[in-house]
Design an enzyme around this catalytic site. Structure first.
Site, mmCIF file in Angstrom:
data_model
loop_
_atom_site.group_PDB
_atom_site.id
_atom_site.type_symbol
_atom_site.label_atom_id
_atom_site.label_comp_id
_atom_site.label_asym_id
_atom_site.label_seq_id
_atom_site.Cartn_x
_atom_site.Cartn_y
_atom_site.Cartn_z
ATOM 1 C CB CYS A 148 -26.523 75.405 13.330
ATOM 2 S SG CYS A 148 -26.643 73.612 13.484
ATOM 3 C CD GLU B 273 -20.335 72.655 12.555
ATOM 4 O OE1 GLU B 273 -20.641 72.110 11.481
ATOM 5 O OE2 GLU B 273 -20.845 73.704 12.952
#
Ligand SMILES: O=c1ccn([C@H]2C[C@H](O)[C@@H](CO)O2)c(=O)[nH]1
Ligand SMILES: [Zn+2]
EC number: 3.5.4.5
Length: 134
Positions: free
Chosen positions: A87, A56
């Site tokens: 995360c 990401e």
């Protein structure tokens, strides 16, 4: 649930580009700009494990480095049993560049999909507005 198929295809292709000699856990991401371009990313690991960059963040940093700042949707995929979830570091970076209402599609490669938002992923995020001091 419907997902943007072009984002899913773009993120899935990134699974083949992931550099994952340590975890063997490829992740792909695709970020849609408000003007319709797609920027993609994969996770890129490092022998110093903490220097790893997630998929990401790779997608967001690639887009920002290309001059993009306005984003419309993010999709993440992994070869997980359940949908992949970002995360904490990625949630913070997503919050920096994407509005709380922006849709985020969490997917896997067996057809599971969860649609969420940036604000739901990191409620109460620390942002530029919190950088004030006396
Ligand atoms: O949403 C996530 C979760 C994990 N990872 C990566 C980091 C590391 O390379 C591997 C295992 O944590 O997966 C991502 O890229 N995105
Ligand atoms: Zn991450």
């Amino acid at each position: 649930m419907m997902i943007p198929e072009d984002l899913y295809q773009a993120a899935t292709k990134m699974l083949t580009r992931a550099y994952v000699p340590y975890s063997h856990f490829p992740v792909g991401a695709a970020l849609l700009t408000k003007t319709g371009e797609i920027y993609t990313g994969c996770n890129i690991e490092n022998a110093a494990y903490g220097s790893t960059n997630c998929a990401e963040r790779t997608a967001i940093f690639t887009a920002v480095a290309a001059g993009q700042r306005q984003f419309k949707a993010l999709l993440i995929t992994g070869k997980t049993t359940e949908v992949i979830v970002p995360c904490g570091a990625c949630r913070q970076v997503i919050s920096e560049f994407c509005a709380d209402e922006m849709p985020v599609y969490l997917t896997n490669q067996t057809g599971k999909i969860k649609q969420t938002t940036v604000g739901q992923l990191l409620p109460g995020a620390f942002t530029a507005e919190d950088l004030t001091h006396e």
